[in-house]
Motif scaffolding. Structure first.
Motif, short mmCIF file in Angstrom:
data_model
loop_
_atom_site.label_atom_id
_atom_site.label_comp_id
_atom_site.label_asym_id
_atom_site.label_seq_id
_atom_site.Cartn_x
_atom_site.Cartn_y
_atom_site.Cartn_z
N GLN A 1 0.87 -1.16 0.00
CA GLN A 1 0.00 0.00 0.00
C GLN A 1 0.91 1.22 0.00
OE1 GLN A 1 -3.43 -0.13 0.31
NE2 GLN A 1 -3.51 -2.35 0.38
N GLN B 1 -8.03 7.43 -0.30
CA GLN B 1 -8.00 7.91 -1.67
C GLN B 1 -8.60 9.31 -1.76
OE1 GLN B 1 -9.95 4.82 -3.85
NE2 GLN B 1 -8.25 3.38 -3.60
N TYR C 1 -2.37 1.22 -8.37
CA TYR C 1 -1.45 2.13 -7.70
C TYR C 1 -0.23 2.28 -8.60
CZ TYR C 1 -3.95 1.40 -3.28
OH TYR C 1 -4.90 1.36 -2.30
N SER D 1 -2.08 -3.36 -7.29
CA SER D 1 -3.44 -3.17 -7.79
C SER D 1 -4.35 -4.11 -7.01
CB SER D 1 -3.52 -3.49 -9.29
OG SER D 1 -3.15 -4.83 -9.53
N TYR E 1 -3.24 6.79 -7.64
CA TYR E 1 -4.05 5.62 -8.02
C TYR E 1 -4.96 6.02 -9.15
CZ TYR E 1 -8.29 7.63 -6.03
OH TYR E 1 -9.37 8.43 -5.79
N ILE F 1 -8.40 -1.06 -8.85
CA ILE F 1 -7.75 0.19 -8.46
C ILE F 1 -6.25 -0.03 -8.65
CG2 ILE F 1 -7.38 1.89 -6.62
CD1 ILE F 1 -10.34 1.59 -7.43
#
Ligand code: GDP
Ligand code: MG
Length: 597
Positions: A59, A245, A210, A199, A258, A208
């Motif tokens: 992350q 986000q 990254y 992702s 992202y 999503i």
């Protein structure tokens, strides 16, 4: 902020050396996460990860930090902490300019520290050594600094001492990130390129992604193109991670963010892929992209045949979020319908099994993991075999190759002998031994991956009283004298119990396996022979004697509660039984081959 005030960095550490605790403190001190909102270890947000104390998926978080009245934007990219995911680690490192190397000052350099440092050096990162846990009475910063200098060859004059737990030294670390890690290069004028470092699949918005913008600019709504998967999308939503986000309109070279673009599976936006503009494409993709190669395979069969459809649906759903998970239907006369699944490694396998059972409520029988063999056939073909029961007849093959790994074990000197014995026993080839300090050594072996699958790590831990650590990496395929060992229970061939073993070990494995199966399989009303065979030749055999009907009343006399307890226990055990002909075989039996003494 201008690009000169951006710093992209990650934290590398051996497990438990304090990576998550330090990340939490950085987020707190920069006010990125409110203390009230702070769940313990913000970055490890999957339940399974927290339970196992490991970080599986990476992350990212953006922090604002002011130094000498200048505002800086610090992007922390987290890395998974397990060797199964080293490709993902390498991609997140590639998205950074620097790394904090966290070493527990009471423990010293461990195997995973080294593996991560090598990856960081390959990616030309600026490395800042950080000695953590200096609050502990056993902390020996000077000794550990010497270790880092000697084995890694890193200049430790600027090493920072900290206690992530007590919040000591955190400002020094933030200042060092600003002053020592270089800013990204300004390539905003070039065609857009971004590196995907993570992702995940969101059921509402699709995948999503990254990414780190390497060159150029991306705007919300841009038509984008993924260079490896060759897919095109519109970037409906782009944003930054703070760490939640937050949508923005534009992201420039050097930034981390992202995007969401109604992407249906993570396989279409794989870690390591390069994103560019559909119209103004970059000439070349970013280096380092690799397809996922599953290294271990196992069979997954529902205990209850009716759950086959549910198992397939669950695997499909997990695959949306896991491009490395691989599966195809497998049918076996003994087991019925199931799937043969491929994984990056053993941890990956365990995670998937656990999620299938926990999140999808499936009851599964898992067969012992196998590596992928390469079979060179008489007719000149080379075929891959990831299922021992499917190995072709000896007459049809010329030779078999198996995957080898290089392992590095780091251990206090007292255990050197027993660890070398362990490695040798697993067909290990000694490569090198170095003393890191007077009391600790690094030992390198090459051995077949098949010998590591199973209890190698547990053995390493128990033989070193928990003090040794290890890492491994794939080194290639090598020819070995391998044969297939079959198991028959009550005269019936049980395919999932077949295993591929080295010729020299076949008899010993056959004997140990039949004995183990005899312990694990409950007695029946009839006698059950258990045999190990090579081809048609029986090399070991045991037999389970018949149980007499009145055995329960005999054993437990009049104590009715104990008897009930026993019956209940048996009923629970039954849930994990598979009927092979007339014989009930428990889950543990399918894993028995991994734990032979
Ligand atoms: P990770 O596996 O590298 O993410 O390590 P964690 O951050 O989960 O920390 C592992 C353990 O070490 C936890 O029990 C932490 O509370 C503890 N720990 C982390 N930093 C410190 C420190 O500075 N001092 C002490 N005494 N314990 C720490
Ligand atoms: Mg952690």
């Amino acid at each position: 902020v201008p690009i000169s005030n951006i710093r992209n960095f990650c934290i590398i550490a051996h497990i438990d050396h304090g990576k998550s605790t330090l990340a939490d403190k950085l987020l707190q001190l920069t006010g990125t996460v409110d203390k009230r909102d702070m769940k313990e270890q913000f970055l490890d947000n999957m339940d399974l990860e927290r339970e196992r104390g490991i970080t599986i998926k990476l992350q990212a978080a953006r922090m604002r930090y002011v130094m000498d009245n200048e505002p800086y934007c610090l992007n922390l990219i987290d890395t998974p902490g397990h060797v199964d995911f080293s490709y993902e680690v390498s991609r997140s490192l590639a998205a950074c300019e620097g790394a904090l190397l966290v070493v527990d000052a009471s423990q010293g350099v461990e195997a995973q520290t080294l593996a991560n440092v090598y990856l960081a050096l390959e990616n030309n990162l600026e490395i800042i050594p950080v000695l953590n846990k200096i609050d502990l009475p056993g902390a020996e910063s000077n000794r550990v600094i010497q270790e880092i200098e000697e084995i890694i060859g890193l200049d430790c004059r600027g090493a920072i001492q900290c206690s992530a737990k007590e919040g000591v030294g955190i400002t020094e670390i933030l200042d060092a990130i600003v002053t020592r890690i270089p800013p990204p290069q300004d390539t905003a004028a070039m065609p857009f390129r971004a590196l995907i470092f993570d992702s995940y699949y969101d059921p509402y918005r699709g995948v999503i992604v990254y990414f780190r913008v390497t060159d150029g600019t991306i705007r919300k709504g841009d038509r984008i193109y993924f260079m490896a998967s060759k897919k095109e999308y519109y970037a409906d939503e782009i944003g930054v991670l703070s760490p939640g986000q937050m949508q923005v309109d534009k992201l420039y070279a050097g930034e981390v963010g992202y995007l969401a673009a109604s992407i249906r599976s993570v396989a279409d936006a794989r870690v390591g892929d390069t994103i560019t503009h559909f119209g103004r494409r970059a000439d070349k993709s970013l280096p380092g992209y690799e397809e996922a190669t599953p290294m271990v395979f196992c069979g997954l069969f529902p205990v209850d045949a009716d759950q086959f459809g549910e198992l397939r649906d669950a695997l499909e759903k997990l695959q949306l979020n896991d491009a490395a998970l691989n599966f195809e239907p497998e049918t076996s006369s003994a087991m019925g319908f199931g799937f043969r699944c491929g994984f990056l490694g053993l941890l990956h396998m365990e995670i998937v099994q656990e999620r299938l059972e926990r999140e999808y409520n499936l009851k599964l029988i898992t067969t012992a993991p196998s590596v992928v063999y390469r079979v060179n056939c008489v007719n000149g073909d080379t075929v891959e075999c990831s299922n021992p029961s499917a190995l072709s007849d000896p007459g049809k093959r010329k030779s078999i190759e198996e995957p080898y790994v290089k392992i590095e074990m780091i251990t206090p000197k007292d255990y050197i002998g027993s660890l070398m014995e362990l490695a040798q026993d697993r067909r290990g080839l000694f490569k090198e031994m170095k003393f890191i300090t007077e009391n600790r050594a690094s030992i390198v072996y090459e051995l077949p991956l098949a010998e590591m699958v199973g209890d190698f790590f547990d053995q390493l831990k128990s033989k070193s009283k928990g003090y040794a650590s290890m890492e491994y990496s794939f080194v290639g395929y090598r020819e070995s004298e391998l044969i297939k060992l079959d198991i028959q229970i009550n005269g019936e061939l049980v395919e999932p119990l077949a295993t591929i073993v080295h010729r020299d070990k076949a008899y010993a494995v056959g004997r140990a396996l039949t004995q183990k199966l005899k312990e694990l399989i409950p007695r029946h009303m009839f006698k059950v022979p258990i045999q190990a065979c090579i081809g048609a030749k029986v090399i070991a055999s045991e037999s389970l004697s018949a149980i007499r009907k009145d055995v329960l009343s005999k054993c437990y006399g009049g104590d009715i509660t104990r008897k009930k307890k026993l019956l209940r226990k048996q009923a629970e055990g039954k849930k994990r039984m598979k009927s092979i002909g007339r014989v009930e075989v428990p889950q543990e039996a399918f894993m028995a081959v991994l734990r032979l003494e």
